[in-house]
Scaffold this motif. Structure first.
Motif, PDB file in Angstrom:
ATOM      1  N   VAL A 139       1.222  -1.092   7.120  1.00 12.76           N
ATOM      2  CA  VAL A 139      -0.005  -0.636   6.370  1.00 12.76           C
ATOM      3  C   VAL A 139       0.489  -1.260   5.055  1.00 12.76           C
ATOM      4  CG1 VAL A 139      -1.167   1.364   5.079  1.00 12.76           C
ATOM      5  CG2 VAL A 139      -0.526   1.461   7.595  1.00 12.76           C
ATOM      6  N   THR A 140      -0.277  -2.359   4.548  1.00 12.98           N
ATOM      7  CA  THR A 140       0.183  -2.997   3.236  1.00 12.98           C
ATOM      8  C   THR A 140      -0.970  -2.586   1.995  1.00 12.98           C
ATOM      9  OG1 THR A 140      -1.033  -4.964   4.173  1.00 12.98           O
ATOM     10  CG2 THR A 140       1.166  -4.954   4.188  1.00 12.98           C
ATOM     11  N   LEU A 141      -2.140  -2.184   2.439  1.00 15.82           N
ATOM     12  CA  LEU A 141      -3.238  -2.012   1.511  1.00 15.82           C
ATOM     13  C   LEU A 141      -3.336  -0.630   1.066  1.00 15.82           C
ATOM     14  CD1 LEU A 141      -6.274  -3.809   3.154  1.00 15.82           C
ATOM     15  CD2 LEU A 141      -4.726  -4.771   1.357  1.00 15.82           C
ATOM     16  N   GLY A 142      -2.998   0.416   2.109  1.00 15.84           N
ATOM     17  CA  GLY A 142      -2.847   1.803   1.803  1.00 15.84           C
ATOM     18  C   GLY A 142      -3.582   2.743   3.039  1.00 15.84           C
ATOM     19  N   HIS A 143      -2.955   3.874   3.038  1.00 17.75           N
ATOM     20  CA  HIS A 143      -3.516   4.654   4.315  1.00 17.75           C
ATOM     21  C   HIS A 143      -5.105   4.788   3.912  1.00 17.75           C
ATOM     22  CE1 HIS A 143       0.290   5.209   5.710  1.00 17.75           C
ATOM     23  NE2 HIS A 143       0.723   5.771   4.721  1.00 17.75           N
ATOM     24  N   ALA A 144      -5.929   4.724   5.009  1.00 17.68           N
ATOM     25  CA  ALA A 144      -7.503   4.993   4.897  1.00 17.68           C
ATOM     26  C   ALA A 144      -7.992   4.053   3.837  1.00 17.68           C
ATOM     27  CB  ALA A 144      -7.594   6.537   4.662  1.00 17.68           C
TER      28      ALA A 144
ATOM     29  N   LYS B 148       1.542  -5.875  12.922  1.00 11.80           N
ATOM     30  CA  LYS B 148       1.651  -4.828  11.775  1.00 11.80           C
ATOM     31  C   LYS B 148       0.533  -4.950  10.645  1.00 11.80           C
ATOM     32  CE  LYS B 148       6.505  -4.476  12.206  1.00 11.80           C
ATOM     33  NZ  LYS B 148       6.479  -3.232  12.739  1.00 11.80           N
ATOM     34  N   ALA B 149       0.438  -5.566   9.745  1.00 13.60           N
ATOM     35  CA  ALA B 149      -0.382  -5.583   8.672  1.00 13.60           C
ATOM     36  C   ALA B 149      -1.651  -6.298   8.720  1.00 13.60           C
ATOM     37  CB  ALA B 149       0.188  -6.074   7.345  1.00 13.60           C
ATOM     38  N   LEU B 150      -1.869  -6.830   9.759  1.00 14.68           N
ATOM     39  CA  LEU B 150      -3.007  -7.708  10.109  1.00 14.68           C
ATOM     40  C   LEU B 150      -4.197  -6.815  10.060  1.00 14.68           C
ATOM     41  CD1 LEU B 150      -4.699 -10.113  11.159  1.00 14.68           C
ATOM     42  CD2 LEU B 150      -3.694  -9.586  13.526  1.00 14.68           C
ATOM     43  N   GLY B 151      -3.898  -5.598  10.646  1.00 14.35           N
ATOM     44  CA  GLY B 151      -5.110  -4.723  10.594  1.00 14.35           C
ATOM     45  C   GLY B 151      -5.267  -3.668   9.814  1.00 14.35           C
ATOM     46  N   ASN B 152      -4.070  -3.721   8.911  1.00 13.08           N
ATOM     47  CA  ASN B 152      -3.519  -2.688   7.949  1.00 13.08           C
ATOM     48  C   ASN B 152      -3.417  -1.199   8.688  1.00 13.08           C
ATOM     49  OD1 ASN B 152      -3.189  -1.484   5.445  1.00 13.08           O
ATOM     50  ND2 ASN B 152      -5.118  -0.368   5.639  1.00 13.08           N
ATOM     51  N   GLY B 153      -2.686  -1.368   9.785  1.00 12.96           N
ATOM     52  CA  GLY B 153      -2.196  -0.129  10.503  1.00 12.96           C
ATOM     53  C   GLY B 153      -3.101  -0.065  11.805  1.00 12.96           C
ATOM     54  N   PHE B 154      -4.109  -0.639  12.033  1.00 15.28           N
ATOM     55  CA  PHE B 154      -4.959  -0.636  13.186  1.00 15.28           C
ATOM     56  C   PHE B 154      -4.239  -1.563  14.350  1.00 15.28           C
ATOM     57  CE2 PHE B 154      -8.255   1.081  10.782  1.00 15.28           C
ATOM     58  CZ  PHE B 154      -8.873   2.000  11.503  1.00 15.28           C
TER      59      PHE B 154
ATOM     60  N   HIS C 109      -8.077  -4.187  26.196  1.00 13.68           N
ATOM     61  CA  HIS C 109      -8.217  -3.938  24.697  1.00 13.68           C
ATOM     62  C   HIS C 109      -7.926  -4.883  23.594  1.00 13.68           C
ATOM     63  CE1 HIS C 109      -8.947   0.169  26.353  1.00 13.68           C
ATOM     64  NE2 HIS C 109      -7.682   0.281  26.991  1.00 13.68           N
ATOM     65  N   GLY C 110      -7.571  -6.063  24.217  1.00 15.08           N
ATOM     66  CA  GLY C 110      -7.242  -7.124  23.233  1.00 15.08           C
ATOM     67  C   GLY C 110      -8.598  -7.604  22.324  1.00 15.08           C
ATOM     68  N   GLY C 111      -9.749  -7.252  22.796  1.00 16.82           N
ATOM     69  CA  GLY C 111     -10.930  -7.597  21.984  1.00 16.82           C
ATOM     70  C   GLY C 111     -11.623  -6.410  21.370  1.00 16.82           C
ATOM     71  N   GLU C 112     -10.960  -5.222  21.540  1.00 14.61           N
ATOM     72  CA  GLU C 112     -11.791  -3.923  21.175  1.00 14.61           C
ATOM     73  C   GLU C 112     -12.004  -4.112  19.608  1.00 14.61           C
ATOM     74  OE1 GLU C 112     -10.260   0.624  20.507  1.00 14.61           O
ATOM     75  OE2 GLU C 112      -8.679  -0.916  20.954  1.00 14.61           O
ATOM     76  N   THR C 113     -13.345  -3.914  19.507  1.00 10.13           N
ATOM     77  CA  THR C 113     -13.848  -4.291  18.120  1.00 10.13           C
ATOM     78  C   THR C 113     -13.432  -3.741  16.906  1.00 10.13           C
ATOM     79  OG1 THR C 113     -15.875  -2.536  18.567  1.00 10.13           O
ATOM     80  CG2 THR C 113     -16.169  -4.816  19.301  1.00 10.13           C
ATOM     81  N   GLY C 114     -13.169  -2.384  16.995  1.00 15.49           N
ATOM     82  CA  GLY C 114     -12.726  -1.614  15.900  1.00 15.49           C
ATOM     83  C   GLY C 114     -11.589  -2.329  15.285  1.00 15.49           C
ATOM     84  N   PRO C 115     -10.384  -2.558  15.732  1.00 16.93           N
ATOM     85  CA  PRO C 115      -9.288  -3.293  15.161  1.00 16.93           C
ATOM     86  C   PRO C 115      -9.552  -4.611  14.674  1.00 16.93           C
ATOM     87  CG  PRO C 115      -8.675  -1.878  17.049  1.00 16.93           C
ATOM     88  CD  PRO C 115     -10.133  -1.912  17.154  1.00 16.93           C
ATOM     89  N   LEU C 116     -10.531  -5.327  15.666  1.00 19.18           N
ATOM     90  CA  LEU C 116     -10.800  -6.499  15.152  1.00 19.18           C
ATOM     91  C   LEU C 116     -11.653  -6.642  13.742  1.00 19.18           C
ATOM     92  CD1 LEU C 116     -11.800  -8.345  18.370  1.00 19.18           C
ATOM     93  CD2 LEU C 116      -9.429  -8.644  16.875  1.00 19.18           C
ATOM     94  N   ALA C 117     -12.414  -5.501  13.536  1.00 15.46           N
ATOM     95  CA  ALA C 117     -13.215  -5.539  12.443  1.00 15.46           C
ATOM     96  C   ALA C 117     -12.293  -4.986  11.293  1.00 15.46           C
ATOM     97  CB  ALA C 117     -14.111  -4.095  12.414  1.00 15.46           C
TER      98      ALA C 117
ATOM     99  N   ALA D 113     -12.500  -0.050   2.477  1.00 17.65           N
ATOM    100  CA  ALA D 113     -13.115  -1.171   3.214  1.00 17.65           C
ATOM    101  C   ALA D 113     -12.540  -1.287   4.384  1.00 17.65           C
ATOM    102  CB  ALA D 113     -12.646  -2.369   2.050  1.00 17.65           C
ATOM    103  N   VAL D 114     -11.405  -1.059   4.877  1.00 15.14           N
ATOM    104  CA  VAL D 114     -11.247  -1.179   6.091  1.00 15.14           C
ATOM    105  C   VAL D 114     -11.656  -0.026   7.311  1.00 15.14           C
ATOM    106  CG1 VAL D 114      -9.159  -1.177   7.952  1.00 15.14           C
ATOM    107  CG2 VAL D 114      -8.872  -2.242   5.651  1.00 15.14           C
ATOM    108  N   VAL D 115     -11.698   1.131   6.622  1.00 12.70           N
ATOM    109  CA  VAL D 115     -12.259   2.362   7.433  1.00 12.70           C
ATOM    110  C   VAL D 115     -13.979   2.205   7.377  1.00 12.70           C
ATOM    111  CG1 VAL D 115     -12.703   4.879   7.155  1.00 12.70           C
ATOM    112  CG2 VAL D 115     -10.364   3.865   6.665  1.00 12.70           C
ATOM    113  N   ASP D 116     -14.341   1.574   6.444  1.00  8.83           N
ATOM    114  CA  ASP D 116     -15.794   1.597   6.589  1.00  8.83           C
ATOM    115  C   ASP D 116     -16.309   0.411   7.611  1.00  8.83           C
ATOM    116  OD1 ASP D 116     -16.290   3.283   4.528  1.00  8.83           O
ATOM    117  OD2 ASP D 116     -16.489   1.940   2.918  1.00  8.83           O
ATOM    118  N   ALA D 117     -15.345  -0.540   7.367  1.00 10.21           N
ATOM    119  CA  ALA D 117     -15.634  -1.735   8.644  1.00 10.21           C
ATOM    120  C   ALA D 117     -15.518  -1.208  10.011  1.00 10.21           C
ATOM    121  CB  ALA D 117     -14.881  -2.840   8.258  1.00 10.21           C
ATOM    122  N   VAL D 118     -14.770  -0.566  10.136  1.00  8.96           N
ATOM    123  CA  VAL D 118     -14.291   0.090  11.615  1.00  8.96           C
ATOM    124  C   VAL D 118     -15.301   1.179  12.045  1.00  8.96           C
ATOM    125  CG1 VAL D 118     -12.521   1.406  12.974  1.00  8.96           C
ATOM    126  CG2 VAL D 118     -11.652  -0.376  11.437  1.00  8.96           C
TER     127      VAL D 118
END
Length: 449
Positions: A68-73, A258-264, A296-304, A76-81
């Motif tokens: 997590v490099t941006l911060g928990h929750a 790791k930080a690619l998805g800010n924890g996802f 699950h490699g193409g799972e849409t939430g983590p990619l978002a 912008a990341v939560v909204d996109a997911v």
């Protein structure tokens, strides 16, 4: 925070260890890594703060093992997911999100092709498989100064936790030293025509000396091996394009996570088309590689989440902020070390964006006992810090409070050097993850036994 209670955590720990080997799904998060007086379960997080199941609040620096490099929750990341998973998360055919994420990622990193997966181990093991398929060779070499590359047999078999890995597999993995080109060259001399790839992290903190990475890459290519960089930690901390961009080197293959998805849960294997295409449909003269075929490699939430993370890095000064906050934390920590006369016993290492600390005993040897004592006292001060990894959401006030906790903790540390950590530590010390055996009864007190 002098009146912390961890009663709910203790109850959950007992239940967890009855149901789950090690009580969790990442060894680095296990109870053996922390003192007895520590939060066992985190209920929620926001920005740089977390709350455990007992309601205790902490400033946090582990950041999900640096994921997590941006911060928990991060909003912008939560909204996109949320927007993406509301449409469904896994389909019979690929999602357009797979293409969008690939384009965004490759534009940031500068590689030619990418395959997404869920964790770092799959990505690094995929790189090793590609290298072996391309070269027709079996041996691989990794940098022994870097602690972890994969849970898979090719790496974990060489560690103290190599139980269950055939000896024949262990014998195929070799090691060399960072900033020591001769140690790598000696492997090619000893195993001519047999090494498929060399894999290492671009840096653990200090920059490579005397063009080490470029000379190592040239050595690999001269001997017909692939040059692979593991950017699980350096990616999204050192620079927007990873450490490879900072150091101006193009690997054959590289891995991110790791930080690619800010924890996802999303990771990536990327690299040059001539190697990555071995796992594709285009015609080539080599056998096909069954490369990272995951449900699950193409799972849409983590990619978002990855797309939103990349956009944030491109639009906001994330890297600069991580370095600035880390420099401030380092300065305050080192000032406290000097103030307590502990320069021979406590030290801060690493790049400002990704710091760690070292704890030595009276004989100036690494000590889990003194590490546990420091962690315990920091937790008393409202700070969880298995490492000192800052995130974009840490504030100047967070750093100030952390330094105050460091100062108070080092005061106890200094006293413990005189009369022993045992007089100040509540219960057993923490242990290293990679150990061959567990001591009988070592953790009985964690469950009230």
């Amino acid at each position: 925070m002098s009146h912390q209670s961890f009663s709910r955590s203790k109850t959950l720990q007992a239940r967890a260890h009855h149901l789950i080997p090690a009580g969790c799904h990442t060894y680095a998060k296990g109870l053996d890594q922390y003192p007895v007086l520590a939060p066992g379960f985190i209920a929620r997080g926001h920005g740089s703060h977390v709350w455990d199941v007992d309601g205790n609040e902490f400033i946090e620096y582990g950041m999900g093992n640096r994921a997590v490099t941006l911060g928990h929750a991060f909003p912008a990341v939560v909204d996109a997911v949320q927007k993406e998973v509301a449409k469904g998360c896994n389909f019979t055919r690929p999602s357009p999100m797979e293409v969008e994420c690939a384009e965004r990622f490759l534009s940031l990193i500068g590689a030619e092709m990418v395959k997404f997966c869920k964790d770092g181990s799959d990505a690094t093991s995929g790189a090793i498989k590609l290298a072996r398929a391309h070269t027709g060779r079996d041996h691989v070499a990794y940098c022994s100064d870097h602690p972890f590359f994969s849970v898979d047999d090719w790496f974990i078999g060489t560690t103290a936790m190599g139980a269950g890995v055939p000896q024949a597999t262990k014998d195929l993995t070799l090691t060399f030293r960072y900033d020591d080109l001769d140690s790598a060259a000696a492997l090619f001399d000893r195993y001519p025509g047999k090494i498929a790839a060399i894999i290492l992290e671009p840096s653990r903190g200090a920059d490579p000396k005397d063009g080490f990475l470029h000379r190592l890459k040239e050595l690999c290519h001269r001997n017909g091996a692939l040059f692979v960089l593991d950017e699980m930690i350096t990616g999204f901390r050192w620079a927007n394009g990873g450490a490879q961009a900072l150091y101006g080197i193009e690997p054959d293959l590289s891995t991110f996570g790791k930080a690619l998805g800010n924890g996802f849960s999303v990771s990536a294997l990327c690299g040059k088309r001539e190697f990555m295409r071995l796992g594709g449909f285009q015609h080539h003269d080599k056998p096909r590689v069954f490369l990272l075929s995951t449900t699950h490699g193409g799972e849409t939430g983590p990619l978002a989440a990855a797309v939103a993370t990349i956009e944030t890095y491109q639009d906001q000064p994330v890297i600069e902020t991580l370095h600035r906050l880390g420099a401030s934390l380092r300065e305050g920590f080192e000032q406290a070390i000097r103030g307590h006369g502990l320069r021979d016993h406590v030290s801060v290492h690493g790049r400002d964006c990704c710091l760690v600390f070292a704890t030595l005993d009276r004989d100036r040897k690494p000590s889990q006992g003194y590490r546990s004592l420091f962690l315990q006292e920091m937790i008393r001060g409202g700070v969880i810090c298995p490492s000192l990894a800052v995130c974009y959401s840490h504030s100047a006030h967070d750093i100030e409070q952390t330094v105050e906790a460091v100062d108070a903790s080092l005061a106890v540390y200094a006293r413990a050097l005189d009369d022993g950590f045992e007089k100040h530590l509540c219960g057993r010390p923490s242990q290293i993850v990679q150990r061959s055996f567990n001591l009988p009864g070592a953790f009985d007190e964690d469950f009230g036994a």
